[in-house]
Design a protein around this motif. Structure first.
Motif, PDB file in Angstrom:
ATOM      1  N   ARG A 160       0.824  -1.214   0.000  1.00 43.64           N
ATOM      2  CA  ARG A 160       0.000   0.000   0.000  1.00 43.64           C
ATOM      3  C   ARG A 160       0.857   1.263   0.000  1.00 43.64           C
ATOM      4  O   ARG A 160       0.464   2.276  -0.581  1.00 43.64           O
ATOM      5  N   VAL A 161       2.019   1.191   0.635  1.00 46.32           N
ATOM      6  CA  VAL A 161       2.914   2.354   0.639  1.00 46.32           C
ATOM      7  C   VAL A 161       3.445   2.637  -0.761  1.00 46.32           C
ATOM      8  O   VAL A 161       3.637   3.793  -1.159  1.00 46.32           O
ATOM      9  N   ARG A 162       3.679   1.593  -1.549  1.00 49.53           N
ATOM     10  CA  ARG A 162       4.258   1.780  -2.882  1.00 49.53           C
ATOM     11  C   ARG A 162       3.239   2.306  -3.903  1.00 49.53           C
ATOM     12  O   ARG A 162       3.605   2.956  -4.889  1.00 49.53           O
ATOM     13  N   ILE A 163       1.962   2.047  -3.700  1.00 45.84           N
ATOM     14  CA  ILE A 163       0.941   2.434  -4.671  1.00 45.84           C
ATOM     15  C   ILE A 163       0.968   3.928  -4.990  1.00 45.84           C
ATOM     16  O   ILE A 163       0.919   4.320  -6.170  1.00 45.84           O
ATOM     17  N   PRO A 164       1.046   4.839  -4.005  1.00 45.78           N
ATOM     18  CA  PRO A 164       1.063   6.270  -4.343  1.00 45.78           C
ATOM     19  C   PRO A 164       2.233   6.659  -5.241  1.00 45.78           C
ATOM     20  O   PRO A 164       2.090   7.522  -6.120  1.00 45.78           O
TER      21      PRO A 164
ATOM     22  N   ASP B 201       3.744   4.698  -7.543  1.00 53.22           N
ATOM     23  CA  ASP B 201       3.473   4.223  -8.899  1.00 53.22           C
ATOM     24  C   ASP B 201       2.421   5.081  -9.599  1.00 53.22           C
ATOM     25  O   ASP B 201       2.464   5.267 -10.819  1.00 53.22           O
ATOM     26  N   ARG B 202       1.484   5.615  -8.836  1.00 58.18           N
ATOM     27  CA  ARG B 202       0.412   6.403  -9.427  1.00 58.18           C
ATOM     28  C   ARG B 202       0.807   7.865  -9.653  1.00 58.18           C
ATOM     29  O   ARG B 202       0.198   8.554 -10.485  1.00 58.18           O
ATOM     30  N   SER B 203       1.791   8.339  -8.935  1.00 57.37           N
ATOM     31  CA  SER B 203       2.124   9.761  -8.967  1.00 57.37           C
ATOM     32  C   SER B 203       3.166  10.126 -10.011  1.00 57.37           C
ATOM     33  O   SER B 203       3.247  11.287 -10.425  1.00 57.37           O
TER      34      SER B 203
ATOM     35  N   ALA C 121       7.486   6.127 -13.470  1.00 54.66           N
ATOM     36  CA  ALA C 121       7.531   4.895 -12.674  1.00 54.66           C
ATOM     37  C   ALA C 121       7.202   3.698 -13.562  1.00 54.66           C
ATOM     38  O   ALA C 121       6.282   3.740 -14.370  1.00 54.66           O
ATOM     39  N   SER C 122       7.954   2.633 -13.394  1.00 59.99           N
ATOM     40  CA  SER C 122       7.716   1.406 -14.164  1.00 59.99           C
ATOM     41  C   SER C 122       7.568   0.237 -13.206  1.00 59.99           C
ATOM     42  O   SER C 122       8.093   0.272 -12.085  1.00 59.99           O
ATOM     43  N   PRO C 123       6.876  -0.808 -13.622  1.00 53.66           N
ATOM     44  CA  PRO C 123       6.670  -1.950 -12.710  1.00 53.66           C
ATOM     45  C   PRO C 123       7.997  -2.570 -12.265  1.00 53.66           C
ATOM     46  O   PRO C 123       8.917  -2.731 -13.064  1.00 53.66           O
TER      47      PRO C 123
END
Length: 568
Positions: A15-19, A21-23, A27-29
């Motif tokens: 959950r910490v990493r999601i922001p 990746d979205r921001s 950012a790449s997988p």
């Protein structure tokens, strides 16, 4: 670190990493990150992981993901295991090295988070705090701690003396959660059974109590009360929310002496025969129901060349083998004392003189020793040197097909990251012996308050006991991987059933009125009687003395003990 805690940390870091990746458009997988977290999550939850499912979790094109997975396998981070013993298809699991690295990573995350929350002290170990609990302000969290008005000015840094086992370790973790200012692990002293007994009764020589809240085995209650070690709780029970009706009568009675309540059940457990369901099914044999069929299952599953024993049990000298003998004798419908075992409830504070007389030289006692000798044939070679912890680990690591153990040990069998038997174990009532019934001997611990604790701290200590033994708090214990709670309201909660595989055995025992305490009578002499039994029964199993001589020695020694205590 428990599986529950690891899963919570995986959920948190994802959950910490999601922001991030979205921001960020750039950012790449991170395929390795995604693959490792997915592999650990699914493995901890008991799900099979295939190459295709792991590749799908990577969030990169399938061919690239497969190359990454094969590289992880080649590097020794991921192991392949057969789906079934004879199948060519394989499943993927984390390697031992990757497990060690991930646990260290999780500890580092805990350490950083506890720093952020500013709940640690200088030099604190991250293991002093627990990340497995739900948010304490959540709906199912323990209710807010309510202090009695008379204790508002009393210092709250309480000291606990508890038993060293998986239940109290989990409870300590829950209540020392770094988001909860209740206590640090340093407030909790967890001791082995012999050390706990020694520390508890050493308080008799102290002017003031060294602990605010103590735990005691229910078999020690008579000794603790008659030696003046703990205080009656009835004055506190009148205005608190502890509800005796929420406990099974035999469980609540475990804390009663005479007409007063001296202890509140914090957890109840029941002796069980745990059986590897997968091995039973492979052999196409029925679950054991009596001494004879236990022996037959042990014989059929015993395979020393493969490192597999038919059964493991508590045969070590002293307390372990003494309890085993008493439980097996109970399965034959007899007690080591002349107790009215047919009664649903025995008031041990009012036993007549004749009830204290030992009964070792009986046909049932000889049958139990004969059965124990038979079990030795299908046990690990070092069985007589194993303590309870070592025996449990033997079974947990997949080296035995059955184990006599406490039901509370199910927490390790089902949730410990090292367990190789999780989700493959059935828990049975004690198989009956000749002339007996299948029973579930009651064990467990009480929370009590030392008699020498000052009045104001006693009030506060009971407030905390009331809070810790509330149904909501116990429900939280169960949700965090602790399978045994004494409250009916917890056992009846449908949400609890999937997490407590042993609850079905307990419900069956309750329904058929098979819960009993007379196998370990909680009288003042119990601990000394246990030592006598543990010495002489062990000598019989090693062949140092004959069965007849061992039982005669037990009879004479316990008779002398009762006469010395002026019981008759």
């Amino acid at each position: 670190m428990t599986e529950r805690e690891l899963l919570r940390i995986i959920d948190f870091v994802e959950r910490v990493r999601i922001p991030f990746d979205r921001s960020f458009q750039s950012a790449s997988p991170d395929a390795t990150w995604n693959i490792i977290l997915f592999l650990f999550r699914r493995t901890l939850q008991g799900h099979d992981v295939t190459k295709s499912s792991l590749a799908s979790s990577s969030d990169i094109p399938f061919p690239s993901a497969m190359r990454r997975i094969h590289q992880l396998i080649a590097d020794g981070d991921v192991d392949q295991i057969p789906r079934t013993p004879n199948a060519k298809a394989t499943l993927l699991v984390p390697s031992q090295r990757l497990k060690a690295e991930f646990v260290q990573y999780a500890l580092n995350v805990k350490s950083l988070l506890s720093d952020v929350w500013s709940q640690t002290t200088a030099g604190a170990d991250p293991e002093d705090y627990y990340f497995g609990a739900r948010n304490v302000t959540g709906q199912m969290a323990p209710p807010p701690f309510k202090r009695h008005p008379s204790t508002r000015d009393t210092h709250t840094d309480l000291r606990f003396l508890l038993h060293k086992d998986s239940y109290f370790a989990s409870m300590r973790n829950l209540f020392s959660d770094f988001r909860n200012k209740f206590a640090s692990k340093r407030n909790f002293s967890l001791l082995s059974t012999p050390d706990l007994h020694q520390a508890l009764f050493a308080q008799a020589n102290c002017e003031r109590a060294s602990f605010d809240i103590v735990s005691l085995d229910i078999a020690w209650l008579g000794e603790a009360v008659e030696r003046g070690m703990i205080q009656a709780l009835d004055p506190f029970l009148m205005d608190r929310d502890v509800n005796p009706g929420d406990f099974h009568p035999s469980v609540w009675a475990g804390g009663s002496w005479g007409n007063q309540q001296y202890g509140i059940p914090i957890y109840s457990t029941f002796e069980t025969l745990a059986v590897r369901r997968d091995l039973i099914n492979d052999q196409q044999i029925a679950m054991p129901t009596n001494f004879e069929t236990v022996m037959e299952v042990a014989r059929q599953t015993h395979d020393p060349k493969r490192g597999m024993s038919g059964i493991v049990w508590n045969a070590g000298k002293g307390r372990p083998v003494a309890q085993t003998f008493m439980f097996l004798l109970g399965a034959c419908g007899h007690s080591v004392l002349n107790l009215p075992v047919s009664r649903n409830r025995i008031d041990y504070s009012k036993l007549t003189s004749d009830m204290y007389r030992p009964r070792f030289e009986t046909e049932q006692a000889y049958q139990v020793l004969e059965y124990m000798h038979g079990l030795l044939k299908y046990s690990p070679p070092d069985i007589l040197g194993l303590d309870a912890t070592s025996a449990l680990e033997n079974f947990m690591l997949g080296r035995s097909a059955m184990i006599y153990c406490w039901g509370s040990d199910a927490s390790r069998l089902e949730y410990d990251t090292k367990s190789r038997v999780k989700r493959n174990v059935d828990y049975l009532m004690h198989p009956r012996g000749p002339g007996g019934l299948s029973t579930s001997p009651v064990g467990g611990f009480l929370l009590a308050i030392p008699a020498k604790l000052p009045k104001e701290r006693s009030r506060l200590a009971f407030d905390v006991i009331s809070w810790m033994t509330s149904p909501s708090a116990m429900r939280e214990h169960v949700k965090n991987g602790v399978p045994i709670a004494p409250c009916f309201s917890v056992k009846a909660d449908p949400e609890m059933t999937p997490t407590t595989p042993i609850v079905h055995m307990v419900e069956t025992a309750i329904r058929h009125n098979r819960l009993s305490t007379w196998q370990r009578p909680p009288i003042r002499e119990y601990s000394r009687m246990e030592r006598i039994i543990g010495q002489h029964v062990f000598s019989a199993l090693t062949g140092e003395v004959s069965d007849q001589a061992a039982l005669r020695l037990c009879q004479d020694a316990v008779d002398g003990l009762m006469r010395q205590s002026l019981r008759y």
